[in-house]
Scaffold this active site. Structure first.
Site, PDB file in Angstrom:
ATOM      1  N   PHE A 128     -82.922  46.380 -21.593  1.00  0.00           N
ATOM      2  CA  PHE A 128     -82.744  47.290 -19.794  1.00  0.00           C
ATOM      3  C   PHE A 128     -84.256  48.225 -20.765  1.00  0.00           C
ATOM      4  CE2 PHE A 128     -82.860  51.485 -18.278  1.00  0.00           C
ATOM      5  CZ  PHE A 128     -81.877  51.346 -16.770  1.00  0.00           C
ATOM      6  N   PRO A 130     -87.655  46.677 -21.125  1.00  0.00           N
ATOM      7  CA  PRO A 130     -88.862  47.049 -20.316  1.00  0.00           C
ATOM      8  C   PRO A 130     -88.303  47.367 -18.657  1.00  0.00           C
ATOM      9  CG  PRO A 130     -87.392  44.416 -21.112  1.00  0.00           C
ATOM     10  CD  PRO A 130     -86.629  45.521 -21.368  1.00  0.00           C
ATOM     11  N   TYR A 131     -88.071  47.310 -18.420  1.00  0.00           N
ATOM     12  CA  TYR A 131     -87.234  48.497 -17.189  1.00  0.00           C
ATOM     13  C   TYR A 131     -87.999  49.633 -17.189  1.00  0.00           C
ATOM     14  CZ  TYR A 131     -85.263  50.804 -13.507  1.00  0.00           C
ATOM     15  OH  TYR A 131     -85.628  51.894 -11.944  1.00  0.00           O
ATOM     16  N   VAL A 132     -87.659  50.218 -18.551  1.00  0.00           N
ATOM     17  CA  VAL A 132     -87.875  51.896 -18.223  1.00  0.00           C
ATOM     18  C   VAL A 132     -90.060  51.724 -18.957  1.00  0.00           C
ATOM     19  CG1 VAL A 132     -87.137  53.710 -20.185  1.00  0.00           C
ATOM     20  CG2 VAL A 132     -85.966  52.327 -19.782  1.00  0.00           C
ATOM     21  N   LYS A 135     -91.468  51.542 -15.703  1.00  0.00           N
ATOM     22  CA  LYS A 135     -91.008  52.817 -15.147  1.00  0.00           C
ATOM     23  C   LYS A 135     -92.156  54.230 -15.403  1.00  0.00           C
ATOM     24  CE  LYS A 135     -88.705  52.156 -11.407  1.00  0.00           C
ATOM     25  NZ  LYS A 135     -89.221  52.200  -9.925  1.00  0.00           N
TER      26      LYS A 135
END
Length: 216
Positions: A128, A130-132, A135
């Protein structure tokens, strides 16, 4: 107010399109990447523009032409690789910010992740993270502009029926929230200029959406 919904074919985007087109003083333009997705939006009375988030900034600005606000609800999804996370959740978001400037749009609403702080990056599960990261930097880019922005940090998204009630504040406990209620929050944000320059977390709660947003 004409609102360009980026990521309109996502679940939050579809709810938002429906709400916008039932509003007395707002209308929607759905930005989609494939003409085959258009029927839902046309049936719901929305304008449709076909433009891929991996296009260049001028192309996205053209898609936003004559709009008064831009809402970014796009996401690469949980089943894509780090490359798509980079190209959509980071670069795609940044390009829409720059496209808004190019198109003369001041109002910008970003749907972010629940926690995009540096600490959240360090604590995120490996898959998770890379997504954080994406963002985090997209939010930072938006904050550095002079746009009339609002950043919304929803909790864990569900497909439950909307309740019309949420908890919204700078910091709230980690909890779930229906996607349909997040779309209601976006609509309330667009209605209330007092949300300009603010960012907040939102989860399910017991306060009417309009009141919760007004109290931010």
């Amino acid at each position: 107010m004409k609102v360009l919904v980026v990521g309109a074919n996502g679940q939050i985007g579809k709810h938002l399109i429906t709400y916008l087109n039932g509003h007395t003083s707002m209308e929607a333009r759905a930005m989609i990447r494939d003409e085959a997705q258009a029927s839902f939006f046309k049936e719901n009375g929305a304008e449709v523009v076909v433009c891929d988030l991996e296009a260049d900034v001028p192309a996205i600005a053209e898609a936003a032409k004559d709009c008064d606000a831009l809402v970014f609800t796009a996401g690469s999804g949980p089943h894509t690789g780090k490359d798509k996370t980079l190209m959509v959740d980071l670069d795609g978001a940044v390009k829409t910010v720059e496209a808004a400037k190019m198109a003369g749009i001041k109002r910008y609403v970003m749907i972010s992740s629940f926690d995009t702080t540096r600490a959240a990056i360090q604590e995120a599960p490996e898959g998770f993270a890379p997504y954080v990261v994406a963002k985090h930097y997209a939010d930072e880019w938006l904050r550095a502009t002079d746009l009339d922005y609002t950043i919304i940090h929803p909790g864990k998204l569900t497909n439950e029926a909307p309740t019309g009630k949420v908890e919204a504040a700078e910091k709230v406990g980690r909890e779930e929230v229906p996607r349909a209620d997040v779309a209601k929050v976006i609509l309330a944000v667009l209605e209330q200029d007092g949300t300009i320059g603010k960012e907040f977390q939102v989860v399910r709660g017991d306060v009417d959406v309009e009141e919760a947003v007004k109290n931010l």
